[in-house]
Design an enzyme around this catalytic site. Structure first.
Site, PDB file in Angstrom:
ATOM      1  N   HIS A  64       1.867   1.437   2.142  1.00 19.79           N
ATOM      2  CA  HIS A  64       1.552   2.373   3.230  1.00 19.79           C
ATOM      3  C   HIS A  64       2.676   2.370   4.262  1.00 19.79           C
ATOM      4  O   HIS A  64       2.951   1.336   4.879  1.00 19.79           O
ATOM      5  CB  HIS A  64       0.229   1.994   3.887  1.00 19.79           C
ATOM      6  N   SER A  71      -3.902   8.035   0.410  1.00 19.01           N
ATOM      7  CA  SER A  71      -3.917   7.573   1.798  1.00 19.01           C
ATOM      8  C   SER A  71      -2.587   7.790   2.512  1.00 19.01           C
ATOM      9  O   SER A  71      -2.559   7.895   3.743  1.00 19.01           O
ATOM     10  CB  SER A  71      -4.282   6.089   1.851  1.00 19.01           C
ATOM     11  N   ASP A 122       2.494  -3.535   3.650  1.00 20.56           N
ATOM     12  CA  ASP A 122       1.854  -3.975   2.407  1.00 20.56           C
ATOM     13  C   ASP A 122       2.600  -3.503   1.174  1.00 20.56           C
ATOM     14  O   ASP A 122       2.116  -3.623   0.055  1.00 20.56           O
ATOM     15  CB  ASP A 122       0.399  -3.508   2.351  1.00 20.56           C
TER      16      ASP A 122
END
Length: 210
Positions: A189, A15, A186
């Protein structure tokens, strides 16, 4: 290494590379470091078109997922530069799902896909190390798994002559100055600033347009 308009730069990973790209649009680069690199290469070099940039990041992927799609998503694209950013999900899934990715198996898998690339393509390899900027006390424990995994990434990268982007050093160092949440809310990310730092580090390690 000098990047020119003839190059095809392919980025693959999880991601952090995906960064919200539109997977129905092959030209979509997402909103992260890949887009920042493309922007710099298209505006900071010589007049005319810049290199082709391809984003093949997919949310949630581990190294085994990369291997399963390597031929289609990397080899068949005929890139001249391949950048790999993988590893944090192999650690994260241990702690949130109990899904293990033993470091020796992880390293062997990464080694296979890098070897496949060097055997098949005349492409420069770039490897971005996994990183963590803990925002909770629980995340501090992740280093038990992540540190040896990062060492595995370094070994595989060096064995294949890859350029290294040491995100594992860059992001934690920056976090000491501005706080981890400013780089990754977090712990994983990156924020826009975190992506900018990754892009700058890639450009420094790899080079710019002619």
């Amino acid at each position: 290494m000098l990047i020119t308009a003839d190059d095809r730069l392919l980025f693959i990973g999880d991601s952090i590379t995906d960064a919200g790209r539109d997977r129905t649009d092959p030209t979509s680069l997402g909103n992260g470091y890949v887009r920042e690199i493309a922007r710099a290469l298209h505006t900071g070099g010589s007049p005319g078109p810049g290199p082709t940039v391809i984003n093949q990041g997919v949310n949630g992927h581990r190294v085994y997922d990369l291997e399963s799609r390597w031929t289609t998503d990397v080899i068949d694209q005929r890139p001249t530069v391949v950048t790999v950013k993988i590893g944090i999900n192999d650690t994260w899934r241990r702690y949130d799902s109990g899904l293990l990715s033993p470091v020796d198996e992880f390293e062997a898998c990464l080694y296979r896909i890098l070897s496949h690339t060097t055997r098949t393509l005349a492409a420069q390899l770039v490897v971005i190390t996994p990183f963590l900027v803990p925002v909770t006390s629980d995340q501090e424990a992740w280093y038990e798994d992540l540190s040896p995994r990062t060492d595995a990434v370094l070994r595989a990268a060096r064995a294949h002559g890859a350029q290294l982007v040491r995100a594992d050093l860059l992001l934690p160092h920056a976090a000491e100055e501005i706080g981890p949440a400013a780089l990754a809310a977090d712990g994983v990310h990156p924020s826009p600033h975190g992506h900018e730092l990754l892009a700058r580090a890639w450009l420094t390690a790899v080079g710019t347009t002619a």
